[in-house]
Each structure stands twice: as structure tokens, then as C-alpha cells.
Design a protein around this motif. Structure first.
Motif, PDB file in Angstrom:
ATOM      1  N   ASP A 120       0.862  -1.188   0.000  1.00 42.71           N
ATOM      2  CA  ASP A 120       0.000   0.000   0.000  1.00 42.71           C
ATOM      3  C   ASP A 120       0.898   1.237   0.000  1.00 42.71           C
ATOM      4  OD1 ASP A 120      -1.709   2.107   0.500  1.00 42.71           O
ATOM      5  OD2 ASP A 120      -2.796   1.102   2.113  1.00 42.71           O
ATOM      6  N   GLN A 121       1.023   1.894  -1.153  1.00 44.88           N
ATOM      7  CA  GLN A 121       1.939   3.023  -1.248  1.00 44.88           C
ATOM      8  C   GLN A 121       1.504   4.203  -0.388  1.00 44.88           C
ATOM      9  OE1 GLN A 121       3.391   4.142  -5.084  1.00 44.88           O
ATOM     10  NE2 GLN A 121       3.673   2.039  -5.779  1.00 44.88           N
ATOM     11  N   LEU A 122       0.221   4.402  -0.209  1.00 49.55           N
ATOM     12  CA  LEU A 122      -0.229   5.465   0.684  1.00 49.55           C
ATOM     13  C   LEU A 122       0.184   5.178   2.123  1.00 49.55           C
ATOM     14  CD1 LEU A 122      -3.770   6.299  -0.735  1.00 49.55           C
ATOM     15  CD2 LEU A 122      -1.748   7.762  -0.777  1.00 49.55           C
ATOM     16  N   ALA A 123       0.105   3.915   2.516  1.00 52.20           N
ATOM     17  CA  ALA A 123       0.520   3.544   3.869  1.00 52.20           C
ATOM     18  C   ALA A 123       2.009   3.756   4.068  1.00 52.20           C
ATOM     19  CB  ALA A 123       0.158   2.089   4.161  1.00 52.20           C
ATOM     20  N   MET A 124       2.794   3.648   2.986  1.00 51.75           N
ATOM     21  CA  MET A 124       4.226   3.894   3.102  1.00 51.75           C
ATOM     22  C   MET A 124       4.505   5.333   3.522  1.00 51.75           C
ATOM     23  SD  MET A 124       5.687   1.719  -0.160  1.00 51.75           S
ATOM     24  CE  MET A 124       7.426   2.048   0.174  1.00 51.75           C
ATOM     25  N   LEU A 125       3.609   6.247   3.180  1.00 53.30           N
ATOM     26  CA  LEU A 125       3.768   7.640   3.601  1.00 53.30           C
ATOM     27  C   LEU A 125       3.143   7.898   4.963  1.00 53.30           C
ATOM     28  CD1 LEU A 125       3.141   9.749   0.373  1.00 53.30           C
ATOM     29  CD2 LEU A 125       5.256   9.587   1.684  1.00 53.30           C
ATOM     30  N   SER A 126       1.933   7.370   5.169  1.00 53.16           N
ATOM     31  CA  SER A 126       1.208   7.725   6.382  1.00 53.16           C
ATOM     32  C   SER A 126       1.599   6.896   7.595  1.00 53.16           C
ATOM     33  CB  SER A 126      -0.309   7.601   6.149  1.00 53.16           C
ATOM     34  OG  SER A 126      -0.643   6.327   5.675  1.00 53.16           O
ATOM     35  N   VAL A 127       2.243   5.745   7.377  1.00 51.60           N
ATOM     36  CA  VAL A 127       2.635   4.884   8.500  1.00 51.60           C
ATOM     37  C   VAL A 127       4.104   4.478   8.412  1.00 51.60           C
ATOM     38  CG1 VAL A 127       2.167   2.761   9.785  1.00 51.60           C
ATOM     39  CG2 VAL A 127       0.284   3.981   8.672  1.00 51.60           C
ATOM     40  N   TYR A 128       4.528   3.951   7.258  1.00 51.27           N
ATOM     41  CA  TYR A 128       5.832   3.295   7.166  1.00 51.27           C
ATOM     42  C   TYR A 128       6.925   4.184   6.573  1.00 51.27           C
ATOM     43  CZ  TYR A 128       2.786  -0.536   8.237  1.00 51.27           C
ATOM     44  OH  TYR A 128       1.849  -1.334   8.853  1.00 51.27           O
ATOM     45  N   GLY A 129       6.838   5.461   6.860  1.00 52.86           N
ATOM     46  CA  GLY A 129       7.871   6.411   6.495  1.00 52.86           C
ATOM     47  C   GLY A 129       8.222   7.237   7.710  1.00 52.86           C
ATOM     48  N   SER A 130       8.661   8.468   7.470  1.00 52.43           N
ATOM     49  CA  SER A 130       9.077   9.323   8.587  1.00 52.43           C
ATOM     50  C   SER A 130       7.917   9.651   9.520  1.00 52.43           C
ATOM     51  CB  SER A 130       9.695  10.618   8.050  1.00 52.43           C
ATOM     52  OG  SER A 130       8.762  11.347   7.264  1.00 52.43           O
ATOM     53  N   GLU A 286      13.010  -1.467  13.508  1.00 53.16           N
ATOM     54  CA  GLU A 286      12.307  -1.719  14.768  1.00 53.16           C
ATOM     55  C   GLU A 286      10.946  -1.039  14.774  1.00 53.16           C
ATOM     56  OE1 GLU A 286      12.416   0.314  19.162  1.00 53.16           O
ATOM     57  OE2 GLU A 286      14.344  -0.034  18.180  1.00 53.16           O
ATOM     58  N   ALA A 287      10.926   0.235  14.393  1.00 49.99           N
ATOM     59  CA  ALA A 287       9.676   0.996  14.388  1.00 49.99           C
ATOM     60  C   ALA A 287       8.664   0.374  13.434  1.00 49.99           C
ATOM     61  CB  ALA A 287       9.945   2.452  14.006  1.00 49.99           C
ATOM     62  N   PHE A 288       9.111   0.073  12.211  1.00 50.77           N
ATOM     63  CA  PHE A 288       8.181  -0.439  11.210  1.00 50.77           C
ATOM     64  C   PHE A 288       7.676  -1.832  11.571  1.00 50.77           C
ATOM     65  CE2 PHE A 288      10.603   2.383   7.992  1.00 50.77           C
ATOM     66  CZ  PHE A 288       9.897   3.484   8.420  1.00 50.77           C
ATOM     67  N   ALA A 289       8.503  -2.634  12.228  1.00 51.25           N
ATOM     68  CA  ALA A 289       8.063  -3.966  12.650  1.00 51.25           C
ATOM     69  C   ALA A 289       6.909  -3.857  13.646  1.00 51.25           C
ATOM     70  CB  ALA A 289       9.229  -4.740  13.254  1.00 51.25           C
ATOM     71  N   HIS A 290       7.038  -2.940  14.613  1.00 52.48           N
ATOM     72  CA  HIS A 290       5.950  -2.756  15.580  1.00 52.48           C
ATOM     73  C   HIS A 290       4.710  -2.195  14.903  1.00 52.48           C
ATOM     74  CE1 HIS A 290       9.152  -3.069  18.730  1.00 52.48           C
ATOM     75  NE2 HIS A 290       8.155  -3.563  19.431  1.00 52.48           N
ATOM     76  N   LEU A 291       4.889  -1.212  14.030  1.00 51.90           N
ATOM     77  CA  LEU A 291       3.743  -0.603  13.362  1.00 51.90           C
ATOM     78  C   LEU A 291       3.005  -1.619  12.501  1.00 51.90           C
ATOM     79  CD1 LEU A 291       5.464   2.760  12.364  1.00 51.90           C
ATOM     80  CD2 LEU A 291       3.673   2.484  14.088  1.00 51.90           C
ATOM     81  N   LYS A 292       3.746  -2.490  11.797  1.00 51.49           N
ATOM     82  CA  LYS A 292       3.118  -3.526  10.975  1.00 51.49           C
ATOM     83  C   LYS A 292       2.314  -4.494  11.834  1.00 51.49           C
ATOM     84  CE  LYS A 292       6.503  -3.714   7.194  1.00 51.49           C
ATOM     85  NZ  LYS A 292       7.556  -4.529   6.553  1.00 51.49           N
ATOM     86  N   GLN A 293       2.883  -4.882  12.965  1.00 51.46           N
ATOM     87  CA  GLN A 293       2.193  -5.812  13.850  1.00 51.46           C
ATOM     88  C   GLN A 293       0.899  -5.192  14.373  1.00 51.46           C
ATOM     89  OE1 GLN A 293       4.541  -7.250  17.145  1.00 51.46           O
ATOM     90  NE2 GLN A 293       2.734  -7.878  18.307  1.00 51.46           N
ATOM     91  N   TRP A 294       0.976  -3.928  14.818  1.00 57.00           N
ATOM     92  CA  TRP A 294      -0.210  -3.275  15.356  1.00 57.00           C
ATOM     93  C   TRP A 294      -1.279  -3.074  14.293  1.00 57.00           C
ATOM     94  CZ3 TRP A 294       3.496   0.766  17.916  1.00 57.00           C
ATOM     95  CH2 TRP A 294       4.036   0.200  19.085  1.00 57.00           C
ATOM     96  N   GLU A 295      -0.859  -2.748  13.064  1.00 52.55           N
ATOM     97  CA  GLU A 295      -1.853  -2.580  12.007  1.00 52.55           C
ATOM     98  C   GLU A 295      -2.503  -3.924  11.685  1.00 52.55           C
ATOM     99  OE1 GLU A 295      -2.408  -0.458   7.655  1.00 52.55           O
ATOM    100  OE2 GLU A 295      -0.461  -1.346   8.133  1.00 52.55           O
TER     101      GLU A 295
END
Length: 338
Positions: A120-130, A286-295
């Protein structure tokens, strides 16, 4: 690359306040030939953050200001269309400092990141980026919310604030947002799952803080600064922690008056700390791993406000300061192929 033309929004004049039509220009420029170690990417989406406006002023910061004649800097998602860099293959999707432009030359450095497993490219900006990394590091490293504590988040309907509040909820805290207007406050509670929301446009923020935070404020994730920060400092709990993420209230003026209630940090044995997400570059996985799990567990939701076309990029930027957005403000530059 001589057959490709690059559309760019370049800075022509330092803006005062909101960006005016004559401050920028939409131009066409040639796409440069690639050197060894470089790749060419086609921008699909640009993420619009308040920091973009600060880079248009001739003031030092954690990144240098955009120079006159240069494309306006912003984070984005892009697809690799040609490569002379071993780190990227044609078709790879990356997040990068893509600027307000259709094509960008990238290298294997800290400004360009591949995020495996996210389609999901939008998610790459809204969650899995800065944006997601900022919410994660600010809340977990500085806020450190505990079960039963009260956490307050300003600009809670925005991209970073909405994620930061949800992260605090995941850690068991009671979370109160601050946003402008009933529609935003409704989204903060009903969509992003906060316990309540203060409408700062309704007036008397200190009184509303007293009502919504009867046990005071243990953690404050601040995107705004100014009078909002001052009000929360006045309601700080013993040992309270404040994470300073931004000062959007004064980005347009460049004036940053100090809070009058800072002495409460002394009286309440509190701490207030600024942070820069790029300093945690080595921990993004580390951050993205937690965010992916929570999503994946349904504990984290995101929302995007999409503007269609590069010609609307400046309008999208100004919208951050006029209250037009809920969630991540994004400009669609081209159609994703992945």
C-alpha cells in the motif's frame, strides 16, 4: 533519459505566511543521465508535512533551506524506473526525499528506504515512512506511556498525532487529543480511537484540559507549540514527560515565543525533550516492525487526504495551516504500477 521530461514545482521567492502563487513555479526540466551508483525513480505520491514550509525560509535547521530555483523538498513514494545502483532494481518501491517533482535521482543513502512487505503506497507515507517513525520514537522513547496514565496529543487529527495517540492507547494509556473543530474532534475519537478530544477553537483550553484530564497530564506529544504547549505545561502531572515534535503554530511567522508555564517542569519534576527522527535512522526497522504488527492486529488505523496532481502541491501545503486536512496530506503525482 533524454526522452523524459521532469515536471517540478520550484521555489521562486521566499514566502511570507502562506505560500502565494508567485512564490513558486511549475516548470519542465530534463531528466539527468545516471552516474554509477544512482537510480532514477518516478514519484507516485508526495507526503505533505508542516516541516516543508520551514524549509522555504532562509533559516538553518536539521536540513538546509531550499534555495531559489530548486524544487521544493518533501518526502515521497516512488518507483525505480532505471538503475545503475546495486541497491535498487527496476520496479522497486521506495520512500525518499522526492521533492515536488515527477522524477528524482536517488542513491543508497539514509534519504531513500525500501520497506519490504508493504504494498500500500499510501501507507508507506502515512505509517511506514518518517511519519510513523516520528510517532513511534517520540511516544515510546520520550513519552513512555504506562497503563492508566493520561496522554495528551496536539494536532491529533493529523498524520503524526493520530498515530502517536494510537500508540499510547496500545500501551494502555488514556488518550486525549487536541484538534480544531467538531469534525476533527469526531474523527479523533470515532476513527482514531482516542478517549476524548479538546476542540481548541471552542476556547478556554486550560479549562477543557482540567475537565478532560482530571488527574493531570502524564505525557504530552506536542506538534503545535505556542499557547497549547503553555496550557498543557500548566496541567502537567508529577514526573510528566513532553515530547516536542513540532511548532506548527508559528511556522508561518517564524516567531517562537517561549512558554510562560515552563517553571512547572521544575515544580513537577517534569522533562521536555525535542527529537529528530533521522537520528534514529538505524532503528527504523524496529519501528516499522511494531507498526506492521499493530496494524495487522487492527490496533492502528490511518487516513489520507489525497490531492490529485502536482499542480495542487502548494495548495495541499497551505491546507496544513488552514485546517483542511484529517490524517496524512498527500499529493498524487502519477499512477502507481506496483
Amino acid at each position: 533519459m533524454s526522452d523524459l521530461t521532469n515536471r517540478q514545482v520550484v521555489l521562486r521567492r521566499r514566502p511570507t505566511g502562506l505560500v502565494q502563487p508567485d512564490d513558486t513555479e511549475l516548470i519542465e526540466a530534463p531528466v539527468p543521465e545516471l552516474a554509477e551508483g544512482e537510480a532514477l525513480v518516478r514519484t507516485t505520491y508526495i507526503g505533505i508535512d508542516a516541516a516543508v514550509r520551514t524549509w522555504l525560509d532562509d533559516q538553518p535547521g536539521y536540513l538546509p533551506p531550499v534555495q531559489l530555483g530548486e524544487p521544493i523538498r518533501a518526502a515521497g513514494v516512488a518507483e525505480v524506473v532505471a538503475t545503475r545502483c546495486d541497491a535498487y532494481a527496476v520496479g522497486d518501491v521506495v520512500t525518499t526525499l522526492s521533492d515536488f517533482q515527477q522524477f528524482q535521482v536517488v542513491r543508497d543513502d539514509l534519504f531513500t528506504t525500501m520497506i519490504p512487505g508493504v504494498v500500500d503506497q499510501l501507507a508507506m507515507l502515512s505509517v511506514y515512512g518518517s511519519t510513523g517513525a516520528t510517532a513511534y520514537f517520540g511516544m515510546t522513547d520520550i513519552g513512555k506511556p504506562q497503563a492508566g496514565e493520561t496522554v495528551v496529543v496536539s494536532a491529533a487529527a493529523g498524520a503524526t498525532g493520530s498515530l502517536a495517540g494510537q500508540i499510547a492507547k496500545i500501551h494502555g494509556a488514556r488518550v486525549v487529543g487536541i484538534a480544531g473543530g467538531p469534525d476533527k474532534c469526531r474523527a479523533v475519537v470515532e476513527e482514531f480511537g482516542f478517549d476524548s478530544c479538546i476542540d481548541y477553537k471552542a476556547g478556554d483550553v486550560p479549562a477543557q484540559l482540567k475537565e478532560h484530564c482530571p488527574k493531570r497530564v502524564d505525557v504530552f506529544f506536542d506538534n503545535v507549540g505556542g499557547p497549547i504547549l503553555d496550557a498543557v505545561l500548566g496541567r502537567l502531572a508529577q514526573g510528566g514527560r513532553i515530547a516536542l515534535r513540532g511548532v506548527i503554530s508559528s511556522y508561518l511567522t517564524g516567531e517562537h515565543p517561549g512558554p510562560k508555564n515552563y517553571t512547572n517542569l521544575l515544580a513537577r519534576c517534569g522533562t521536555m525533550s525535542g527529537f529528530n527522527t533521522l537520528n534514529n535512522w538505524g532503528r527504523f526497522d524496529e519501528a516499522f516492525a511494531h507498526l506492521k504488527q499493530w496494524e495487522a492486529e487492527g490496533k492502528l488505523v490511518h487516513r489520507e487526504h489525497v490531492h490529485d496532481g502536482l499542480e495542487h502541491a502548494v495548495e495541499a501545503l497551505n491546507g496544513l495551516f488552514t485546517g483542511a486536512n484529517i490524517g496524512k496530506t498527500v499529493v498524487k503525482v502519477s499512477e502507481p504500477s506496483a
